[in-house]
Design an enzyme around this catalytic site. Structure first.
Site, PDB file in Angstrom:
ATOM      1  N   ALA A  14       0.804  -1.224   0.000  1.00  0.00           N
ATOM      2  CA  ALA A  14       0.000   0.000   0.000  1.00  0.00           C
ATOM      3  C   ALA A  14       0.832   1.266   0.000  1.00  0.00           C
ATOM      4  O   ALA A  14       0.309   2.348   0.261  1.00  0.00           O
ATOM      5  CB  ALA A  14      -0.948  -0.005   1.190  1.00  0.00           C
ATOM      6  N   SER A  15       2.113   1.169  -0.313  1.00  0.00           N
ATOM      7  CA  SER A  15       2.931   2.380  -0.359  1.00  0.00           C
ATOM      8  C   SER A  15       2.799   3.104  -1.693  1.00  0.00           C
ATOM      9  O   SER A  15       3.242   4.250  -1.831  1.00  0.00           O
ATOM     10  CB  SER A  15       4.406   2.043  -0.104  1.00  0.00           C
ATOM     11  OG  SER A  15       4.921   1.213  -1.133  1.00  0.00           O
ATOM     12  N   ARG A  16       2.188   2.447  -2.679  1.00  0.00           N
ATOM     13  CA  ARG A  16       2.070   3.056  -4.014  1.00  0.00           C
ATOM     14  C   ARG A  16       0.921   2.408  -4.765  1.00  0.00           C
ATOM     15  O   ARG A  16       0.334   1.415  -4.323  1.00  0.00           O
ATOM     16  CB  ARG A  16       3.370   2.866  -4.805  1.00  0.00           C
ATOM     17  CG  ARG A  16       3.724   1.406  -5.059  1.00  0.00           C
ATOM     18  CD  ARG A  16       5.017   1.243  -5.836  1.00  0.00           C
ATOM     19  NE  ARG A  16       5.338  -0.160  -6.100  1.00  0.00           N
ATOM     20  CZ  ARG A  16       4.843  -0.864  -7.109  1.00  0.00           C
ATOM     21  NH1 ARG A  16       4.019  -0.303  -7.974  1.00  0.00           N
ATOM     22  NH2 ARG A  16       5.189  -2.130  -7.270  1.00  0.00           N
ATOM     23  N   ASP A  64       7.920  -8.656   3.057  1.00  0.00           N
ATOM     24  CA  ASP A  64       8.410  -9.170   1.781  1.00  0.00           C
ATOM     25  C   ASP A  64       7.531 -10.351   1.392  1.00  0.00           C
ATOM     26  O   ASP A  64       7.645 -11.437   1.962  1.00  0.00           O
ATOM     27  CB  ASP A  64       9.870  -9.595   1.906  1.00  0.00           C
ATOM     28  CG  ASP A  64      10.461 -10.097   0.589  1.00  0.00           C
ATOM     29  OD1 ASP A  64       9.711 -10.188  -0.413  1.00  0.00           O
ATOM     30  OD2 ASP A  64      11.670 -10.412   0.571  1.00  0.00           O
ATOM     31  N   ASN A  97      -3.060  -7.307  -1.983  1.00  0.00           N
ATOM     32  CA  ASN A  97      -2.830  -6.483  -3.167  1.00  0.00           C
ATOM     33  C   ASN A  97      -1.394  -6.535  -3.685  1.00  0.00           C
ATOM     34  O   ASN A  97      -1.172  -6.387  -4.888  1.00  0.00           O
ATOM     35  CB  ASN A  97      -3.182  -5.028  -2.826  1.00  0.00           C
ATOM     36  CG  ASN A  97      -2.603  -4.050  -3.827  1.00  0.00           C
ATOM     37  OD1 ASN A  97      -3.144  -3.849  -4.900  1.00  0.00           O
ATOM     38  ND2 ASN A  97      -1.479  -3.420  -3.466  1.00  0.00           N
ATOM     39  N   SER A 147      -6.363 -10.255 -12.090  1.00  0.00           N
ATOM     40  CA  SER A 147      -6.103  -9.384 -13.233  1.00  0.00           C
ATOM     41  C   SER A 147      -7.062  -9.739 -14.355  1.00  0.00           C
ATOM     42  O   SER A 147      -7.456 -10.908 -14.497  1.00  0.00           O
ATOM     43  CB  SER A 147      -4.660  -9.563 -13.719  1.00  0.00           C
ATOM     44  OG  SER A 147      -4.462  -8.919 -14.963  1.00  0.00           O
ATOM     45  N   TYR A 160       2.523 -14.478 -15.404  1.00  0.00           N
ATOM     46  CA  TYR A 160       1.775 -13.599 -14.503  1.00  0.00           C
ATOM     47  C   TYR A 160       0.304 -14.002 -14.441  1.00  0.00           C
ATOM     48  O   TYR A 160      -0.272 -14.155 -13.358  1.00  0.00           O
ATOM     49  CB  TYR A 160       1.914 -12.156 -14.990  1.00  0.00           C
ATOM     50  CG  TYR A 160       1.102 -11.142 -14.226  1.00  0.00           C
ATOM     51  CD1 TYR A 160       1.540 -10.656 -13.001  1.00  0.00           C
ATOM     52  CD2 TYR A 160      -0.097 -10.659 -14.738  1.00  0.00           C
ATOM     53  CE1 TYR A 160       0.804  -9.711 -12.300  1.00  0.00           C
ATOM     54  CE2 TYR A 160      -0.846  -9.722 -14.044  1.00  0.00           C
ATOM     55  CZ  TYR A 160      -0.393  -9.248 -12.831  1.00  0.00           C
ATOM     56  OH  TYR A 160      -1.139  -8.321 -12.142  1.00  0.00           O
ATOM     57  N   LYS A 164      -2.429 -15.433 -11.458  1.00  0.00           N
ATOM     58  CA  LYS A 164      -3.705 -14.791 -11.160  1.00  0.00           C
ATOM     59  C   LYS A 164      -4.874 -15.769 -11.338  1.00  0.00           C
ATOM     60  O   LYS A 164      -5.866 -15.703 -10.600  1.00  0.00           O
ATOM     61  CB  LYS A 164      -3.891 -13.549 -12.030  1.00  0.00           C
ATOM     62  CG  LYS A 164      -2.911 -12.437 -11.709  1.00  0.00           C
ATOM     63  CD  LYS A 164      -2.912 -12.080 -10.225  1.00  0.00           C
ATOM     64  CE  LYS A 164      -2.137 -10.812  -9.916  1.00  0.00           C
ATOM     65  NZ  LYS A 164      -2.116 -10.505  -8.472  1.00  0.00           N
ATOM     66  N   ILE A 193      -4.462  -0.329 -16.094  1.00  0.00           N
ATOM     67  CA  ILE A 193      -4.543   0.807 -15.184  1.00  0.00           C
ATOM     68  C   ILE A 193      -3.290   1.680 -15.338  1.00  0.00           C
ATOM     69  O   ILE A 193      -2.177   1.167 -15.470  1.00  0.00           O
ATOM     70  CB  ILE A 193      -4.649   0.350 -13.712  1.00  0.00           C
ATOM     71  CG1 ILE A 193      -5.778  -0.672 -13.537  1.00  0.00           C
ATOM     72  CG2 ILE A 193      -4.857   1.548 -12.789  1.00  0.00           C
ATOM     73  CD1 ILE A 193      -7.153  -0.143 -13.744  1.00  0.00           C
TER      74      ILE A 193
END
Length: 255
Positions: A14-16, A64, A97, A147, A160, A164, A193
């Site tokens: 949640a830092s970005r 991590d 997330n 995704s 990836y 998902k 996005i």
């Protein structure tokens, strides 16, 4: 509102990007936050400052997601933070997330790349959720992040999207197994996005942005507000009867 009745969400990564936006949207709804970061401690503390400016309480913890061996100690840390900051033993919402993304063709994907994606997205989500279950209250909620690429395909995302797809199956199993505790579990699947995810290609490459907009029903790519708002809405009071669902938040990509 008393601390015992305050809703608390734990949002990973949640830092970005989408995690940051989700945390801020939840704070606007009156939710307190525990947010995690891996490297960007200063960015995480800036999000804490913004949440506090909205009148909510927030704590940032390092995590991590690729290191599942650290999850037990992380859960202990969350338990301590709940006791110290909220005089609580459990939190209400878990938003899985955190993640990374890169583009590589199936033929060129290395085993190291595959393992990193697996460890963060699938193994990490599986075992972090497992370790945090005792701290998630009965009647709580889990939102996992998938995704749109698990439904539609673009070359370069085989590994990836495979992870998902696993998240979407895991969501259904968690919804079934945790239903006896009244815990709902759903998947949010963002489309393209405009963030720094995957090197910021959607945001920074005009040709890519225009192409993706052209195959989206609403005629543009998504913004962090589109996804953070959807997650916050899913965690709002009126959505306690939705579980085991995949909700795509893509503006209608590739319909």
């Amino acid at each position: 509102m008393s601390k015992s009745s305050t809703r608390i969400a734990l949002v990973t990564g949640a830092s970005r990007g989408l995690g940051r936006n989700t945390a801020l949207k939840l704070a606007q709804q009156g939710v307190d936050l525990i947010l995690t970061y891996k490297d960007s401690e200063s960015d995480a503390h800036e999000v804490v400052r913004q949440i506090e400016a909205l009148g909510r309480r927030a704590v940032a913890l390092r995590l991590d997601m690729a290191d599942s061996r650290s999850f037990g100690a992380f859960a202990d840390c969350v338990k301590s933070v709940l006791a110290q900051s909220w005089q609580r033993e459990q939190f209400d919402y878990l938003v899985n997330n955190a993640g990374i993304g890169f583009q590589a063709s199936f033929a060129d994907t290395t085993e190291e790349q595959f393992d990193l994606l697996f460890n963060i997205h699938l193994k990490g989500t599986f075992f972090l959720t497992q370790k945090l279950l005792p701290l998630l209250k009965d009647g709580g909620r889990i939102v996992n992040t998938s995704s749109g690429l698990a439904r539609f395909t673009f070359p370069g995302y085989a590994a990836y999207a495979t992870m998902k797809g696993g998240i979407e199956v895991l969501t259904r199993y968690l919804a079934k197994e945790l239903g006896s505790r009244g815990i709902t579990v759903n998947t949010i699947a963002p489309g393209a996005i405009e963030t720094d995810f995957g090197g910021g290609m959607v945001r920074d490459n005009p040709q890519v942005n225009a192409h993706l907009s052209s195959v989206t029903a609403l005629g543009r790519v998504g913004l962090p507000d589109d996804v953070g708002g959807a997650i916050a809405a899913l965690l709002s009071e009126g959505n306690n009867w939705v579980t085991g669902q995949r909700i795509e938040v893509s503006g209608g990509m590739m319909l």
